[in-house]
Design a protein around this motif. Structure first.
Motif, PDB file in Angstrom:
ATOM      1  N   GLU A  98       0.850  -1.201   0.000  1.00 45.04           N
ATOM      2  CA  GLU A  98       0.000   0.000   0.000  1.00 45.04           C
ATOM      3  C   GLU A  98       0.887   1.252   0.000  1.00 45.04           C
ATOM      4  OE1 GLU A  98      -3.469   2.123   2.740  1.00 45.04           O
ATOM      5  OE2 GLU A  98      -2.666   0.190   3.369  1.00 45.04           O
ATOM      6  N   LEU A  99       1.947   1.215   0.777  1.00 44.55           N
ATOM      7  CA  LEU A  99       2.895   2.326   0.856  1.00 44.55           C
ATOM      8  C   LEU A  99       3.550   2.568  -0.507  1.00 44.55           C
ATOM      9  CD1 LEU A  99       4.275   4.348   2.761  1.00 44.55           C
ATOM     10  CD2 LEU A  99       5.927   2.552   3.335  1.00 44.55           C
ATOM     11  N   ASP A 100       3.944   1.499  -1.181  1.00 43.17           N
ATOM     12  CA  ASP A 100       4.560   1.617  -2.512  1.00 43.17           C
ATOM     13  C   ASP A 100       3.582   2.238  -3.517  1.00 43.17           C
ATOM     14  OD1 ASP A 100       6.953   0.529  -1.639  1.00 43.17           O
ATOM     15  OD2 ASP A 100       6.489  -1.498  -2.346  1.00 43.17           O
ATOM     16  N   ARG A 101       2.301   1.842  -3.434  1.00 39.35           N
ATOM     17  CA  ARG A 101       1.287   2.377  -4.338  1.00 39.35           C
ATOM     18  C   ARG A 101       1.134   3.888  -4.113  1.00 39.35           C
ATOM     19  NH1 ARG A 101      -3.486   3.829  -3.419  1.00 39.35           N
ATOM     20  NH2 ARG A 101      -3.759   2.690  -1.481  1.00 39.35           N
ATOM     21  N   ILE A 102       1.102   4.298  -2.859  1.00 36.69           N
ATOM     22  CA  ILE A 102       0.975   5.726  -2.530  1.00 36.69           C
ATOM     23  C   ILE A 102       2.188   6.499  -3.041  1.00 36.69           C
ATOM     24  CG2 ILE A 102       0.948   7.386  -0.613  1.00 36.69           C
ATOM     25  CD1 ILE A 102      -0.844   5.286   0.866  1.00 36.69           C
ATOM     26  N   ARG A 103       3.370   5.909  -2.871  1.00 37.93           N
ATOM     27  CA  ARG A 103       4.595   6.574  -3.361  1.00 37.93           C
ATOM     28  C   ARG A 103       4.497   6.808  -4.864  1.00 37.93           C
ATOM     29  NH1 ARG A 103      10.385   3.992  -2.304  1.00 37.93           N
ATOM     30  NH2 ARG A 103       9.362   2.261  -3.329  1.00 37.93           N
ATOM     31  N   GLU A 104       4.027   5.813  -5.619  1.00 43.90           N
ATOM     32  CA  GLU A 104       3.913   5.968  -7.075  1.00 43.90           C
ATOM     33  C   GLU A 104       2.887   7.042  -7.440  1.00 43.90           C
ATOM     34  OE1 GLU A 104       6.191   4.794  -9.155  1.00 43.90           O
ATOM     35  OE2 GLU A 104       7.042   4.053  -7.281  1.00 43.90           O
ATOM     36  N   GLU A 105       1.755   7.083  -6.737  1.00 45.14           N
ATOM     37  CA  GLU A 105       0.748   8.127  -6.981  1.00 45.14           C
ATOM     38  C   GLU A 105       1.356   9.512  -6.745  1.00 45.14           C
ATOM     39  OE1 GLU A 105      -2.676   7.458  -4.472  1.00 45.14           O
ATOM     40  OE2 GLU A 105      -3.066   5.502  -5.363  1.00 45.14           O
ATOM     41  N   CYS A 106       2.123   9.629  -5.664  1.00 39.62           N
ATOM     42  CA  CYS A 106       2.735  10.921  -5.333  1.00 39.62           C
ATOM     43  C   CYS A 106       3.789  11.320  -6.363  1.00 39.62           C
ATOM     44  CB  CYS A 106       3.335  10.882  -3.927  1.00 39.62           C
ATOM     45  SG  CYS A 106       2.077  10.888  -2.627  1.00 39.62           S
ATOM     46  N   LYS A 107       4.562  10.343  -6.849  1.00 41.10           N
ATOM     47  CA  LYS A 107       5.580  10.660  -7.865  1.00 41.10           C
ATOM     48  C   LYS A 107       4.912  11.166  -9.142  1.00 41.10           C
ATOM     49  CE  LYS A 107       9.422   8.111  -6.151  1.00 41.10           C
ATOM     50  NZ  LYS A 107      10.768   7.799  -6.479  1.00 41.10           N
ATOM     51  N   SER A 108       3.756  10.596  -9.475  1.00 43.94           N
ATOM     52  CA  SER A 108       3.011  11.063 -10.636  1.00 43.94           C
ATOM     53  C   SER A 108       2.544  12.505 -10.415  1.00 43.94           C
ATOM     54  CB  SER A 108       1.815  10.133 -10.868  1.00 43.94           C
ATOM     55  OG  SER A 108       0.982  10.646 -11.864  1.00 43.94           O
ATOM     56  N   MET A 109       2.070  12.800  -9.189  1.00 48.24           N
ATOM     57  CA  MET A 109       1.663  14.167  -8.845  1.00 48.24           C
ATOM     58  C   MET A 109       2.839  15.130  -8.994  1.00 48.24           C
ATOM     59  SD  MET A 109      -0.866  14.447  -5.471  1.00 48.24           S
ATOM     60  CE  MET A 109       0.478  14.418  -4.359  1.00 48.24           C
ATOM     61  N   VAL A 110       4.008  14.720  -8.512  1.00 49.61           N
ATOM     62  CA  VAL A 110       5.213  15.559  -8.589  1.00 49.61           C
ATOM     63  C   VAL A 110       5.567  15.829 -10.048  1.00 49.61           C
ATOM     64  CG1 VAL A 110       7.715  15.591  -8.198  1.00 49.61           C
ATOM     65  CG2 VAL A 110       6.172  14.969  -6.339  1.00 49.61           C
ATOM     66  N   ASN A 111       5.514  14.810 -10.900  1.00 51.31           N
ATOM     67  CA  ASN A 111       5.853  15.009 -12.312  1.00 51.31           C
ATOM     68  C   ASN A 111       4.913  16.008 -12.974  1.00 51.31           C
ATOM     69  OD1 ASN A 111       8.108  13.366 -12.451  1.00 51.31           O
ATOM     70  ND2 ASN A 111       6.921  11.540 -12.944  1.00 51.31           N
TER      71      ASN A 111
END
Length: 160
Positions: free
Chosen positions: A8-21
């Motif tokens: 779940e933590l990894d999924r959130i990290r990927e969502e956030c990286k997409s937001m950052v991009n």
């Protein structure tokens, strides 16, 4: 709500990286505008929105932490302190964002000067802006990830 599992933590990290991009791309677009100060103002506005959004995704906004039971809240605050984070679990102020941007200050200074060199300068300026925003956003994601990972590991250790 703090993630319960590493997946779940990894999924959130990927969502956030997409937001950052996405936000870094917006910053790069603002950097192309050849008006002094427009890009810095845009960067501050973007970070004022982005950093709290990342905290919320990880369940680490000040409001979310206040809602937790005191034992977990204490653990989180100790972990945040041990990491030396200035952003995780904190209210994000304009002053904090400006300080962060000053840390990437050399890039910002170069960006401001290169913007006025036709075509090449604007591309360099946009690239620097994108890189700076991506760096700041991803660094914040890494800190949030580490805090949550340590909480998950402690909880797994305690229940074993």
């Amino acid at each position: 709500m703090i993630p319960k599992t590493i997946s779940e933590l990894d999924r959130i990290r990927e969502e956030c990286k997409s937001m950052v991009n996405k936000r870094a791309s917006a910053s790069a677009a603002a950097a192309v505008v050849p008006v002094p100060g427009v890009d810095v103002g845009a960067d501050v506005a973007i970070m004022m929105e982005l950093l709290p959004a990342i905290n919320r995704k990880f369940g680490l906004s000040p409001e979310q932490i206040d809602q937790l039971d005191s034992a977990i809240k204490g653990q989180i605050l100790v972990i945040i302190s041990s990491l030396g984070s200035k952003l995780v679990g904190k209210f994000i102020t304009k002053e904090t964002v400006v300080l962060l941007l000053k840390k990437v200050g050399t890039r910002v200074a170069v960006k401001s000067v290169t913007k006025f060199i036709p075509f090449v300068g604007q591309a360099v300026s946009a690239g620097i802006s994108f890189g700076a925003m991506k760096y700041l956003g991803n660094s914040h994601i890494d800190e949030c990830y580490e805090v949550c990972k340590r909480i998950i590991q402690r909880n797994q250790h305690e229940s074993a």
